[in-house]
Design a protein around this motif. Structure first.
Motif, PDB file in Angstrom:
ATOM      1  N   VAL A 115     -36.509 -14.139  55.370  1.00  0.00           N
ATOM      2  CA  VAL A 115     -37.813 -14.380  55.989  1.00  0.00           C
ATOM      3  C   VAL A 115     -38.624 -13.085  56.013  1.00  0.00           C
ATOM      4  O   VAL A 115     -38.083 -11.991  55.893  1.00  0.00           O
ATOM      5  CB  VAL A 115     -37.676 -14.931  57.430  1.00  0.00           C
ATOM      6  CG1 VAL A 115     -37.042 -16.309  57.434  1.00  0.00           C
ATOM      7  CG2 VAL A 115     -36.902 -13.960  58.317  1.00  0.00           C
ATOM      8  N   VAL A 116     -39.918 -13.243  56.180  1.00  0.00           N
ATOM      9  CA  VAL A 116     -40.821 -12.096  56.263  1.00  0.00           C
ATOM     10  C   VAL A 116     -40.674 -11.440  57.635  1.00  0.00           C
ATOM     11  O   VAL A 116     -40.727 -12.115  58.668  1.00  0.00           O
ATOM     12  CB  VAL A 116     -42.282 -12.530  56.050  1.00  0.00           C
ATOM     13  CG1 VAL A 116     -43.224 -11.341  56.232  1.00  0.00           C
ATOM     14  CG2 VAL A 116     -42.463 -13.133  54.666  1.00  0.00           C
ATOM     15  N   LYS A 117     -40.489 -10.139  57.655  1.00  0.00           N
ATOM     16  CA  LYS A 117     -40.418  -9.395  58.913  1.00  0.00           C
ATOM     17  C   LYS A 117     -41.787  -8.838  59.292  1.00  0.00           C
ATOM     18  O   LYS A 117     -42.183  -8.844  60.466  1.00  0.00           O
ATOM     19  CB  LYS A 117     -39.408  -8.259  58.805  1.00  0.00           C
ATOM     20  CG  LYS A 117     -39.210  -7.486  60.104  1.00  0.00           C
ATOM     21  CD  LYS A 117     -38.099  -6.446  59.967  1.00  0.00           C
ATOM     22  CE  LYS A 117     -37.863  -5.717  61.283  1.00  0.00           C
ATOM     23  NZ  LYS A 117     -36.783  -4.703  61.160  1.00  0.00           N
ATOM     24  N   ALA A 118     -42.526  -8.349  58.305  1.00  0.00           N
ATOM     25  CA  ALA A 118     -43.866  -7.813  58.545  1.00  0.00           C
ATOM     26  C   ALA A 118     -44.647  -7.858  57.245  1.00  0.00           C
ATOM     27  O   ALA A 118     -44.080  -7.649  56.172  1.00  0.00           O
ATOM     28  CB  ALA A 118     -43.811  -6.386  59.072  1.00  0.00           C
ATOM     29  N   LYS A 119     -45.937  -8.130  57.338  1.00  0.00           N
ATOM     30  CA  LYS A 119     -46.785  -8.179  56.151  1.00  0.00           C
ATOM     31  C   LYS A 119     -48.087  -7.434  56.418  1.00  0.00           C
ATOM     32  O   LYS A 119     -48.764  -7.684  57.412  1.00  0.00           O
ATOM     33  CB  LYS A 119     -47.094  -9.631  55.765  1.00  0.00           C
ATOM     34  CG  LYS A 119     -47.977  -9.762  54.536  1.00  0.00           C
ATOM     35  CD  LYS A 119     -48.228 -11.222  54.206  1.00  0.00           C
ATOM     36  CE  LYS A 119     -49.136 -11.364  52.992  1.00  0.00           C
ATOM     37  NZ  LYS A 119     -49.396 -12.787  52.662  1.00  0.00           N
ATOM     38  N   TRP A 120     -48.392  -6.514  55.523  1.00  0.00           N
ATOM     39  CA  TRP A 120     -49.657  -5.782  55.604  1.00  0.00           C
ATOM     40  C   TRP A 120     -50.552  -6.255  54.473  1.00  0.00           C
ATOM     41  O   TRP A 120     -50.155  -6.280  53.315  1.00  0.00           O
ATOM     42  CB  TRP A 120     -49.412  -4.276  55.495  1.00  0.00           C
ATOM     43  CG  TRP A 120     -48.788  -3.706  56.732  1.00  0.00           C
ATOM     44  CD1 TRP A 120     -47.459  -3.648  57.027  1.00  0.00           C
ATOM     45  CD2 TRP A 120     -49.457  -3.156  57.856  1.00  0.00           C
ATOM     46  NE1 TRP A 120     -47.257  -3.088  58.261  1.00  0.00           N
ATOM     47  CE2 TRP A 120     -48.477  -2.765  58.796  1.00  0.00           C
ATOM     48  CE3 TRP A 120     -50.806  -2.926  58.165  1.00  0.00           C
ATOM     49  CZ2 TRP A 120     -48.784  -2.174  60.015  1.00  0.00           C
ATOM     50  CZ3 TRP A 120     -51.123  -2.338  59.380  1.00  0.00           C
ATOM     51  CH2 TRP A 120     -50.119  -1.970  60.286  1.00  0.00           C
ATOM     52  N   GLN A 121     -51.764  -6.671  54.824  1.00  0.00           N
ATOM     53  CA  GLN A 121     -52.710  -7.158  53.833  1.00  0.00           C
ATOM     54  C   GLN A 121     -54.090  -6.599  54.117  1.00  0.00           C
ATOM     55  O   GLN A 121     -54.599  -6.721  55.227  1.00  0.00           O
ATOM     56  CB  GLN A 121     -52.755  -8.691  53.836  1.00  0.00           C
ATOM     57  CG  GLN A 121     -53.535  -9.296  52.690  1.00  0.00           C
ATOM     58  CD  GLN A 121     -53.339 -10.807  52.618  1.00  0.00           C
ATOM     59  OE1 GLN A 121     -52.885 -11.434  53.560  1.00  0.00           O
ATOM     60  NE2 GLN A 121     -53.670 -11.393  51.485  1.00  0.00           N
ATOM     61  N   LYS A 122     -54.674  -5.959  53.102  1.00  0.00           N
ATOM     62  CA  LYS A 122     -55.997  -5.345  53.238  1.00  0.00           C
ATOM     63  C   LYS A 122     -56.044  -4.363  54.407  1.00  0.00           C
ATOM     64  O   LYS A 122     -57.008  -4.313  55.170  1.00  0.00           O
ATOM     65  CB  LYS A 122     -57.079  -6.424  53.406  1.00  0.00           C
ATOM     66  CG  LYS A 122     -57.205  -7.340  52.192  1.00  0.00           C
ATOM     67  CD  LYS A 122     -58.270  -8.400  52.397  1.00  0.00           C
ATOM     68  CE  LYS A 122     -58.351  -9.321  51.178  1.00  0.00           C
ATOM     69  NZ  LYS A 122     -59.378 -10.390  51.363  1.00  0.00           N
ATOM     70  N   GLN A 124     -54.347  -4.405  57.138  1.00  0.00           N
ATOM     71  CA  GLN A 124     -54.128  -4.963  58.469  1.00  0.00           C
ATOM     72  C   GLN A 124     -52.784  -5.681  58.525  1.00  0.00           C
ATOM     73  O   GLN A 124     -52.322  -6.256  57.534  1.00  0.00           O
ATOM     74  CB  GLN A 124     -55.256  -5.932  58.847  1.00  0.00           C
ATOM     75  CG  GLN A 124     -56.618  -5.264  58.994  1.00  0.00           C
ATOM     76  CD  GLN A 124     -57.683  -6.249  59.440  1.00  0.00           C
ATOM     77  OE1 GLN A 124     -57.570  -7.450  59.227  1.00  0.00           O
ATOM     78  NE2 GLN A 124     -58.728  -5.741  60.078  1.00  0.00           N
ATOM     79  N   PHE A 125     -52.180  -5.654  59.715  1.00  0.00           N
ATOM     80  CA  PHE A 125     -50.909  -6.321  59.932  1.00  0.00           C
ATOM     81  C   PHE A 125     -51.146  -7.804  60.204  1.00  0.00           C
ATOM     82  O   PHE A 125     -51.937  -8.176  61.070  1.00  0.00           O
ATOM     83  CB  PHE A 125     -50.170  -5.685  61.110  1.00  0.00           C
ATOM     84  CG  PHE A 125     -48.904  -6.401  61.490  1.00  0.00           C
ATOM     85  CD1 PHE A 125     -47.801  -6.371  60.648  1.00  0.00           C
ATOM     86  CD2 PHE A 125     -48.815  -7.112  62.672  1.00  0.00           C
ATOM     87  CE1 PHE A 125     -46.631  -7.026  60.989  1.00  0.00           C
ATOM     88  CE2 PHE A 125     -47.652  -7.770  63.028  1.00  0.00           C
ATOM     89  CZ  PHE A 125     -46.551  -7.725  62.179  1.00  0.00           C
ATOM     90  N   ASP A 126     -50.472  -8.659  59.440  1.00  0.00           N
ATOM     91  CA  ASP A 126     -50.597 -10.107  59.593  1.00  0.00           C
ATOM     92  C   ASP A 126     -49.417 -10.618  60.408  1.00  0.00           C
ATOM     93  O   ASP A 126     -48.334 -10.846  59.877  1.00  0.00           O
ATOM     94  CB  ASP A 126     -50.642 -10.770  58.220  1.00  0.00           C
ATOM     95  CG  ASP A 126     -50.896 -12.265  58.303  1.00  0.00           C
ATOM     96  OD1 ASP A 126     -51.040 -12.783  59.424  1.00  0.00           O
ATOM     97  OD2 ASP A 126     -50.963 -12.912  57.236  1.00  0.00           O
ATOM     98  N   ALA A 127     -49.632 -10.814  61.698  1.00  0.00           N
ATOM     99  CA  ALA A 127     -48.554 -11.222  62.597  1.00  0.00           C
ATOM    100  C   ALA A 127     -48.150 -12.679  62.380  1.00  0.00           C
ATOM    101  O   ALA A 127     -47.031 -13.081  62.718  1.00  0.00           O
ATOM    102  CB  ALA A 127     -48.979 -11.015  64.051  1.00  0.00           C
ATOM    103  N   MET A 128     -49.035 -13.495  61.791  1.00  0.00           N
ATOM    104  CA  MET A 128     -48.760 -14.924  61.629  1.00  0.00           C
ATOM    105  C   MET A 128     -47.659 -15.195  60.610  1.00  0.00           C
ATOM    106  O   MET A 128     -47.064 -16.272  60.611  1.00  0.00           O
ATOM    107  CB  MET A 128     -50.038 -15.664  61.224  1.00  0.00           C
ATOM    108  CG  MET A 128     -51.133 -15.632  62.274  1.00  0.00           C
ATOM    109  SD  MET A 128     -52.604 -16.562  61.762  1.00  0.00           S
ATOM    110  CE  MET A 128     -51.935 -18.222  61.667  1.00  0.00           C
ATOM    111  N   THR A 132     -41.438 -16.146  58.610  1.00  0.00           N
ATOM    112  CA  THR A 132     -41.704 -17.262  57.706  1.00  0.00           C
ATOM    113  C   THR A 132     -40.944 -17.058  56.398  1.00  0.00           C
ATOM    114  O   THR A 132     -40.681 -15.929  55.987  1.00  0.00           O
ATOM    115  CB  THR A 132     -43.204 -17.388  57.400  1.00  0.00           C
ATOM    116  OG1 THR A 132     -43.683 -16.163  56.819  1.00  0.00           O
ATOM    117  CG2 THR A 132     -43.991 -17.677  58.676  1.00  0.00           C
ATOM    118  N   PRO A 133     -40.591 -18.147  55.712  1.00  0.00           N
ATOM    119  CA  PRO A 133     -39.847 -18.013  54.446  1.00  0.00           C
ATOM    120  C   PRO A 133     -40.780 -17.634  53.298  1.00  0.00           C
ATOM    121  O   PRO A 133     -41.995 -17.494  53.469  1.00  0.00           O
ATOM    122  CB  PRO A 133     -39.273 -19.416  54.246  1.00  0.00           C
ATOM    123  CG  PRO A 133     -40.281 -20.315  54.885  1.00  0.00           C
ATOM    124  CD  PRO A 133     -40.802 -19.556  56.091  1.00  0.00           C
TER     125      PRO A 133
END
Length: 224
Positions: A115-122, A124-128, A132-133
């Motif tokens: 699963v996703v632990k953390a995602k940075w996009q543009k 910014q941190f995407d907490a949503m 998630t798989p």
């Protein structure tokens, strides 16, 4: 036959002057009986007008859309073909297909999923996306089996040959669910999310070929 579209990035290039660019002049190619005259013809695209009319006919005010949202919707439907617009019970509905993959691996004899632990996009941190798989939007006409191969390659870099050798797809786990919502980018446009979920199992999670995704110990890893 196949139609291929090629876009010229720099029409001012000297190498393209023989093709009548940048001004779009007529030109000739070939010699003698093989000579052909060529001209640049304007491309008429009425799909934008059709899309605007379709939205307005069903009570959707494009002026309420987020900046550049209309262009993004046009690209979704007519460009990337990752969404469709259909009239259902006199209501305009945007449909998106999604593949959601649960990747299983045995870690210390206990079943785990990736699963996703953390995602940075543009920036910014995407907490949503936390916990998630693996997932990805599908093409409108794409089957889930093909989308499964695509998401494994796009998200984890696994070639089809590697997948066939080191993964086992549990086809009986596949299920299709519908989720309905309204996008913040397209106010008033109902969206149906067709979610395809399937489980895939790692074969021999202790193998060295799995170290790049944190196996066999289940270590966190990062993809850019």
């Amino acid at each position: 036959s196949h139609n291929i579209i090629i876009n010229v990035k720099d029409k001012s290039s000297k190498d393209l002057q023989t093709l009548g660019l940048p001004s779009g002049n007529d030109f000739r190619m070939g010699d003698g009986i093989h000579m052909k005259n060529w001209t640049w013809s304007p491309v008429e695209d009425r799909k934008e007008d059709e899309l605007m009319s379709l939205l307005q006919t069903h009570g959707i005010d494009v002026s309420d859309f987020a900046p550049a949202a209309f262009a993004e919707l046009y690209d979704e439907v007519y460009g990337r073909m990752s969404a469709s617009l259909d009239v259902q019970n006199e209501e305009l509905v945007r449909t998106i297909k999604i593949i959601k993959l649960w990747l299983h691996a045995d870690i210390l004899n206990v079943d785990h999923v990736l699963v996703v632990k953390a995602k940075w996009q543009k920036g910014q941190f995407d907490a949503m996306t936390k916990d998630t798989p693996i997932s990805m939007r599908m093409g409108v006409e794409q089957e889930w089996q093909e989308a499964l191969q695509s998401v494994l390659y796009t998200r984890l870099g696994l070639t089809i040959a590697f997948q066939n050798t080191h993964l086992a797809v549990d086809r009986s786990s596949h299920k299709l669910t519908e989720e309905i919502g309204f996008s913040r980018s397209y106010p008033g446009l109902k969206t149906v999310y067709m979610v395809n979920e399937v489980s895939v199992h790692v074969l021999n999670s202790a193998g060295d070929h799995w170290r790049f995704i944190g196996l066999p110990s289940g270590t966190d890893f990062t993809f850019a």
